[in-house]
Enzyme design. Sequence first.
Site: not given
Ligand code: NOJ
Length: 741
Positions: A287
């Site tokens: 993530d």
């Molecule tokens: C951070 C977030 O926690 C996640 O849910 C998301 O898919 C990613 N960024 C990409 O934007």
Amino acid sequence: MKRVPVLLSAGLILLTMSCARPAGSGKVSNHPRVDSLMKVMTLEEKVGQMVLFTSDWTVTGPSMREGYIEDIRAGRCGNIFNAYTADYTRDLQRMAVEETRLGIPLLFGYDVIHGFRTIFPINLGMSCTWDPDAIGHSAEIAAREAAAAGLHWTYSPMCDVSVEPRWGRISEGSGEDPYLGSLIAAAMTRGYQGEDLADPATLLACVKHYAAYGAPQAGRDYNTVDMSERWLREFYLPPYKAAVDAGALSVMASFNELDGVPATANEHLLQDILRGEWGFRGFVVTDYTGIPEMIKHGYAEDLRDAARLAVKAGIDMDMVGPSYFEHLVELVRSGEVPMKTVDRAVRRILEVKAALGLFDDPYLYCDPEREVSETLTEDNKAAARTIASESMVLLKNDGILPLRKGERIAVIGALADSKDDLLGSWRGAGEVKSVPASIYDAIREYNGPARTSYAEGCKEFGEDRSGFARALATALPADKVVLVIGEDCQWSGEAASRTDIHVPGVQTELLERLKSMGKKVAVVLLNGRPLDLSKESDLADAILEAWYPGTMGGYAVSDVLFGEYNPAGRLSVTFPRNLGQVPIYHYAKNTGRPHEDPEAKYESRYLDVVNEPLYAFGYGLSYTSFEYSPVSLSAEEFSGDGFISAFVTVTNTGDREGTETVQMYVRDLVGSVTRPVKQLKGFRKVTLAPGESKEIEFKIDAQTLSFYRKDMSWGPETGDFKVFIGGSSDNTDEAAFRYEI
Ligand code: NOJ
């Protein structure tokens, strides 16, 4: 679908020599093109496939790498997120396919969370439909719209069970129950991926945030998570597993640590459980900056160390990083990371690209014609309006709802005339200009402008009361007031935790003022978390929890208020009486001193508030009423692979058609480890005409009674059980039975 002739680069000629072998959704096959590529790729090219950079079209995190276009051209970045539209993705794809040595197509990802252009209610709202099929259908529509705009991959379903209303991201999940959450996770995965991933109307799903991200200490986003292995497996893991079982071919590691190890380098999660036990065959992505964050976690010395730990633990793709981009080649050359670890990761990523059909036609998904014809269609909007109505939960009604057409209605409140807030956070490529009506617009359209008035009253936060006088004057001649209040839509979602879960600002004070004028007030709530509604539930004559209902949310609220749709939503998450009760959820244990005697001191209870929540899991009202017969059983005992049935007859005792969600819970009275007092094990939605009755049957077998026993094996135990059936977790009838292994 329009097929675009492909200009063949030298690399693409190599790729197209062997014929395509389509893989069904959720399946990867050893694609011959992947084999031929793996033989000719340099280490740098391989690492490029393990890199995912964000474009600058949308930025969904704290940092991004400049110059991603040059990285694509250099074959050093094989995947892009936050870029969309058929034209833009085609441009980028052309660079990858025509300007790099091997012409490997890019994979385009995006956060398509509750719709792409047509926005559905936030996921917590959709889960209150208790209708996995409808939610799956919303995912299918989202996939069709997004795939036409050049996207291949969505970062959804979000499978984080949560009992934490302070946490802003509770809005993105399906509530507090692992069973309901699992059904929804599987339905969404199937909705996105369809029958065949190579169908350009589908998206690759990504199971996130693995794992237990929904349990941050104190509800603060990104905070530490710690729990027993048993609780992890029993309560938090089931929805992720359900999505993997449904065929999801990518998984996103979560930001949090678990048992002292960041999920991004957690071999137990990524290898033992995900691949070892669940047999996951897709790829794992971090993530955002999950790898560098391990330095701040205090788990990695520097970026190089973090890259090494992540790749060895089983992270195949580095989102934003740029840890793999900068260090992986050298880590392999120095012998610290085996070449086969990189090969395995690259093969997983390429196999998914093959399953998406990208080696047959890299431009398959960028189709400007479909982008127009598939987007915001009347059918898509109709589906959004229906599911928005289904997601709303009527929490209280002293009889002022449904409103009657032609009554003088004052629509008041900070969120009454907002189109923006209807969309919620993580709204994909949804735009305010596509929202046809605010709640006020929709009520005025239905009720007629002459009988409908409006005043804002106050903002959704802050102390400014200067609009009160006008709001009270607007309310004065009205027969009824619809007060639309709640949280600004950016107050939920990522990085939006709160320590105070009251309705913010002076909105409740405005409700008090309206009530002190003797007005009948129906409160409509827009919010993304369970709120402390103790004041509002006393003051208001009716409360409709509308969440953030999406593009068609204004009309959907009006449909419910006027009874064009009879509300049928049921809470998928408990609403506490105050923050001090949190965490409070239906899946609770009995304790050794349950609170049974109102006079007793030494029981598990509070001095200042009852144990029960304000609104329980499974609760929700209708404009009609339902009566349940006592629960009856086909037998009072069964054994082995047999089963018994539990029956209730539900009758619509009101004067209009309505839909009831009949819920079945079980309790294992004595176990090798303690069991929850009520565990949801089944439910049925049943629509009944006035006076109509239906018998509902639930089968109970060994699987229904199974759990992680003391030795962590999965299965049932001999003993006495109870089954509870009713219209809410706190309103059930029960019967007892015995099971012998
Ligand atoms: C951070 C977030 O926690 C996640 O849910 C998301 O898919 C990613 N960024 C990409 O934007």
